[in-house]
Scaffold this motif. Structure first.
Motif, PDB file in Angstrom:
ATOM      1  N   GLN A  13       0.957  -1.248  -0.068  1.00 48.50           N
ATOM      2  CA  GLN A  13      -0.034   0.062   0.029  1.00 48.50           C
ATOM      3  C   GLN A  13       0.897   0.994  -0.160  1.00 48.50           C
ATOM      4  OE1 GLN A  13      -2.364  -1.267   3.473  1.00 48.50           O
ATOM      5  NE2 GLN A  13      -4.275  -0.898   2.291  1.00 48.50           N
ATOM      6  N   TRP A  14       1.831   1.266   0.899  1.00 46.44           N
ATOM      7  CA  TRP A  14       2.872   2.259   0.804  1.00 46.44           C
ATOM      8  C   TRP A  14       3.373   2.704  -0.724  1.00 46.44           C
ATOM      9  CZ3 TRP A  14       3.745   6.781   2.763  1.00 46.44           C
ATOM     10  CH2 TRP A  14       5.011   7.337   2.404  1.00 46.44           C
ATOM     11  N   VAL A  15       3.875   1.429  -1.262  1.00 43.89           N
ATOM     12  CA  VAL A  15       4.523   1.740  -2.408  1.00 43.89           C
ATOM     13  C   VAL A  15       3.558   2.280  -3.421  1.00 43.89           C
ATOM     14  CG1 VAL A  15       5.381   0.255  -4.633  1.00 43.89           C
ATOM     15  CG2 VAL A  15       6.224  -0.189  -2.117  1.00 43.89           C
ATOM     16  N   ARG A  16       2.365   1.812  -3.454  1.00 43.47           N
ATOM     17  CA  ARG A  16       1.353   2.349  -4.325  1.00 43.47           C
ATOM     18  C   ARG A  16       1.145   3.954  -4.200  1.00 43.47           C
ATOM     19  NH1 ARG A  16      -0.932  -2.519  -3.525  1.00 43.47           N
ATOM     20  NH2 ARG A  16      -2.439  -2.051  -2.074  1.00 43.47           N
ATOM     21  N   CYS A  17       0.788   4.124  -2.825  1.00 44.15           N
ATOM     22  CA  CYS A  17       0.573   5.446  -2.651  1.00 44.15           C
ATOM     23  C   CYS A  17       1.651   6.559  -2.946  1.00 44.15           C
ATOM     24  CB  CYS A  17       0.608   5.412  -0.949  1.00 44.15           C
ATOM     25  SG  CYS A  17       0.420   7.435  -0.235  1.00 44.15           S
ATOM     26  N   VAL A  18       2.972   6.074  -2.900  1.00 45.16           N
ATOM     27  CA  VAL A  18       4.149   6.905  -3.390  1.00 45.16           C
ATOM     28  C   VAL A  18       4.196   7.061  -4.559  1.00 45.16           C
ATOM     29  CG1 VAL A  18       6.784   6.908  -3.361  1.00 45.16           C
ATOM     30  CG2 VAL A  18       5.523   6.371  -1.019  1.00 45.16           C
ATOM     31  N   GLU A  19       4.041   5.872  -5.488  1.00 42.57           N
ATOM     32  CA  GLU A  19       3.944   6.163  -6.841  1.00 42.57           C
ATOM     33  C   GLU A  19       2.923   6.772  -7.364  1.00 42.57           C
ATOM     34  OE1 GLU A  19       4.292   1.980  -7.786  1.00 42.57           O
ATOM     35  OE2 GLU A  19       6.334   1.712  -7.318  1.00 42.57           O
ATOM     36  N   GLU A  20       1.626   6.635  -6.809  1.00 41.57           N
ATOM     37  CA  GLU A  20       0.554   7.156  -7.356  1.00 41.57           C
ATOM     38  C   GLU A  20       0.590   8.793  -7.145  1.00 41.57           C
ATOM     39  OE1 GLU A  20      -2.803   5.797  -5.037  1.00 41.57           O
ATOM     40  OE2 GLU A  20      -2.761   4.032  -6.096  1.00 41.57           O
ATOM     41  N   HIS A  21       1.410   9.266  -6.423  1.00 40.28           N
ATOM     42  CA  HIS A  21       1.711  10.802  -6.003  1.00 40.28           C
ATOM     43  C   HIS A  21       2.873  11.261  -6.690  1.00 40.28           C
ATOM     44  CE1 HIS A  21      -1.384   9.945  -2.760  1.00 40.28           C
ATOM     45  NE2 HIS A  21      -1.559  10.912  -2.974  1.00 40.28           N
ATOM     46  N   GLY A  22       3.584  10.315  -7.227  1.00 42.21           N
ATOM     47  CA  GLY A  22       4.648  10.929  -8.097  1.00 42.21           C
ATOM     48  C   GLY A  22       5.918  11.302  -6.853  1.00 42.21           C
ATOM     49  N   TRP A  23       5.863  10.831  -5.616  1.00 38.65           N
ATOM     50  CA  TRP A  23       6.890  11.323  -4.809  1.00 38.65           C
ATOM     51  C   TRP A  23       8.182  10.495  -5.038  1.00 38.65           C
ATOM     52  CZ3 TRP A  23       2.779  10.612  -0.270  1.00 38.65           C
ATOM     53  CH2 TRP A  23       1.892  11.617  -0.504  1.00 38.65           C
ATOM     54  N   LEU A  24       9.221  10.799  -4.196  1.00 31.54           N
ATOM     55  CA  LEU A  24      10.364   9.875  -4.115  1.00 31.54           C
ATOM     56  C   LEU A  24      10.483   9.507  -2.597  1.00 31.54           C
ATOM     57  CD1 LEU A  24      12.845  11.944  -6.305  1.00 31.54           C
ATOM     58  CD2 LEU A  24      11.714   9.971  -6.874  1.00 31.54           C
ATOM     59  N   LEU A  95       1.140  25.753   0.852  1.00 25.53           N
ATOM     60  CA  LEU A  95       0.843  25.353   2.241  1.00 25.53           C
ATOM     61  C   LEU A  95      -0.241  24.259   2.070  1.00 25.53           C
ATOM     62  CD1 LEU A  95       0.849  28.616   4.166  1.00 25.53           C
ATOM     63  CD2 LEU A  95       2.349  26.617   4.572  1.00 25.53           C
ATOM     64  N   GLU A  96      -1.512  24.504   1.146  1.00 27.02           N
ATOM     65  CA  GLU A  96      -2.350  23.558   1.011  1.00 27.02           C
ATOM     66  C   GLU A  96      -1.728  22.355   0.454  1.00 27.02           C
ATOM     67  OE1 GLU A  96      -5.784  22.532  -2.379  1.00 27.02           O
ATOM     68  OE2 GLU A  96      -5.184  24.738  -1.926  1.00 27.02           O
ATOM     69  N   CYS A  97      -0.751  22.319  -0.591  1.00 23.18           N
ATOM     70  CA  CYS A  97       0.007  21.066  -0.800  1.00 23.18           C
ATOM     71  C   CYS A  97       0.714  20.440  -0.006  1.00 23.18           C
ATOM     72  CB  CYS A  97       1.052  21.653  -2.029  1.00 23.18           C
ATOM     73  SG  CYS A  97       1.875  20.175  -2.601  1.00 23.18           S
ATOM     74  N   TRP A  98       1.332  21.315   0.897  1.00 24.91           N
ATOM     75  CA  TRP A  98       2.236  20.832   2.124  1.00 24.91           C
ATOM     76  C   TRP A  98       1.293  20.053   2.893  1.00 24.91           C
ATOM     77  CZ3 TRP A  98       2.993  19.913   6.683  1.00 24.91           C
ATOM     78  CH2 TRP A  98       4.215  19.407   7.369  1.00 24.91           C
ATOM     79  N   ARG A  99       0.043  20.382   3.407  1.00 28.04           N
ATOM     80  CA  ARG A  99      -0.849  19.685   4.422  1.00 28.04           C
ATOM     81  C   ARG A  99      -1.282  18.494   3.884  1.00 28.04           C
ATOM     82  NH1 ARG A  99      -2.712  25.081   5.221  1.00 28.04           N
ATOM     83  NH2 ARG A  99      -1.741  26.352   7.184  1.00 28.04           N
ATOM     84  N   GLU A 100      -1.615  18.658   2.666  1.00 31.71           N
ATOM     85  CA  GLU A 100      -2.135  17.323   1.753  1.00 31.71           C
ATOM     86  C   GLU A 100      -1.159  16.357   1.985  1.00 31.71           C
ATOM     87  OE1 GLU A 100      -3.387  18.490  -2.083  1.00 31.71           O
ATOM     88  OE2 GLU A 100      -5.189  19.641  -1.463  1.00 31.71           O
ATOM     89  N   VAL A 101       0.062  16.709   1.582  1.00 27.15           N
ATOM     90  CA  VAL A 101       1.283  15.530   1.459  1.00 27.15           C
ATOM     91  C   VAL A 101       1.352  15.065   3.200  1.00 27.15           C
ATOM     92  CG1 VAL A 101       3.588  15.336   1.628  1.00 27.15           C
ATOM     93  CG2 VAL A 101       2.523  16.537  -0.146  1.00 27.15           C
ATOM     94  N   TYR A 102       1.398  16.049   4.000  1.00 30.39           N
ATOM     95  CA  TYR A 102       1.407  15.500   5.582  1.00 30.39           C
ATOM     96  C   TYR A 102       0.472  14.521   5.902  1.00 30.39           C
ATOM     97  CZ  TYR A 102       1.072  15.595  10.392  1.00 30.39           C
ATOM     98  OH  TYR A 102       0.855  15.171  11.991  1.00 30.39           O
ATOM     99  N   ALA A 103      -0.814  14.956   5.576  1.00 29.58           N
ATOM    100  CA  ALA A 103      -2.151  14.237   5.785  1.00 29.58           C
ATOM    101  C   ALA A 103      -1.939  12.907   5.166  1.00 29.58           C
ATOM    102  CB  ALA A 103      -3.568  15.063   5.486  1.00 29.58           C
ATOM    103  N   THR A 104      -1.544  12.676   4.014  1.00 24.18           N
ATOM    104  CA  THR A 104      -1.418  11.399   3.417  1.00 24.18           C
ATOM    105  C   THR A 104      -0.362  10.435   4.033  1.00 24.18           C
ATOM    106  OG1 THR A 104      -2.363  12.500   1.331  1.00 24.18           O
ATOM    107  CG2 THR A 104      -1.050  10.256   0.993  1.00 24.18           C
ATOM    108  N   VAL A 105       0.770  11.285   4.114  1.00 22.13           N
ATOM    109  CA  VAL A 105       1.934  10.556   4.854  1.00 22.13           C
ATOM    110  C   VAL A 105       1.724  10.015   6.276  1.00 22.13           C
ATOM    111  CG1 VAL A 105       4.664  10.610   5.204  1.00 22.13           C
ATOM    112  CG2 VAL A 105       3.273  11.407   3.252  1.00 22.13           C
ATOM    113  N   ARG A 106       1.250  10.997   6.777  1.00 23.84           N
ATOM    114  CA  ARG A 106       1.272  10.631   8.211  1.00 23.84           C
ATOM    115  C   ARG A 106       0.663   9.267   9.055  1.00 23.84           C
ATOM    116  NH1 ARG A 106       3.362   9.497  12.062  1.00 23.84           N
ATOM    117  NH2 ARG A 106       2.593  10.257  14.279  1.00 23.84           N
TER     118      ARG A 106
END
Length: 173
Positions: A13-24, A95-106
């Motif tokens: 699930q973590w792998v899919r989450c990172v890939e879906e968002h295009g994160w590293l 800030l909106e982007c940052w909060r979305e990343v935090y809320a998804t990752v936490r």
């Protein structure tokens, strides 16, 4: 991508989450720490999440037992798509982007969590932390904090730091 590190969900699930968002994701070197810490790291205004500096920092932190998640703000993601240089989005959008990343990752982070960024990314991280406490965040790390815009000395960009209630580490120079 390494599947280790997740709390209540499986690594796939973590792998899919990172890939879906295009994160590293740079996973901590196994065996360095019993439970690796995790750092959410935001890029600076002029260079993307995979810039030389960001790659080097992620690799060095991982070698010391720290997982590193890197993401891009919307203007940088758009720049990656169309190749054009563009200024950063207005602060509310960042800030909106940052909060979305935090809320998804936490929810995925099992161990200690720190947040931070390079220059503008660190400033946006600090503003987010000053506005409201962030669950489970133990500290902030700044890689070059921009105290003022180039050629415009002042303290406006640092006034919110007094509102942050967790430890901060500034790496400057």
């Amino acid at each position: 991508m390494d599947k280790q590190h997740k709390a209540s969900i499986d690594g796939d699930q973590w792998v899919r989450c990172v890939e879906e968002h295009g994160w590293l994701w740079t996973a901590a070197q196994p065996g360095v720490r019993a439970t690796p810490a995790t750092l959410i790291l935001a890029h600076g205004a002029g260079a993307p999440m995979d810039s030389g500096f960001m790659e080097e920092m992620a690799a060095r932190l991982a070698a010391h037992g720290v997982n590193v998640l890197r993401f891009e703000f919307p203007y940088m993601a758009q720049r990656r798509l169309d190749g054009g240089r563009r200024p950063p989005n207005p602060a509310p959008k960042l800030l909106e982007c940052w909060r979305e990343v935090y809320a998804t990752v936490r929810p995925y982070v099992a161990g200690r969590l720190a947040i931070g960024g390079k220059s503008m990314g660190g400033r946006m991280t600090s503003i987010a932390a000053a506005k409201e406490p962030l669950d489970g965040v133990l500290g902030l790390i700044y890689f070059g904090f921009p105290l003022h815009a180039a050629g415009r000395p002042g303290i406006e960009r640092a006034q919110h730091l007094a509102d942050i209630q967790i430890p901060m580490l500034f790496i400057q120079g």
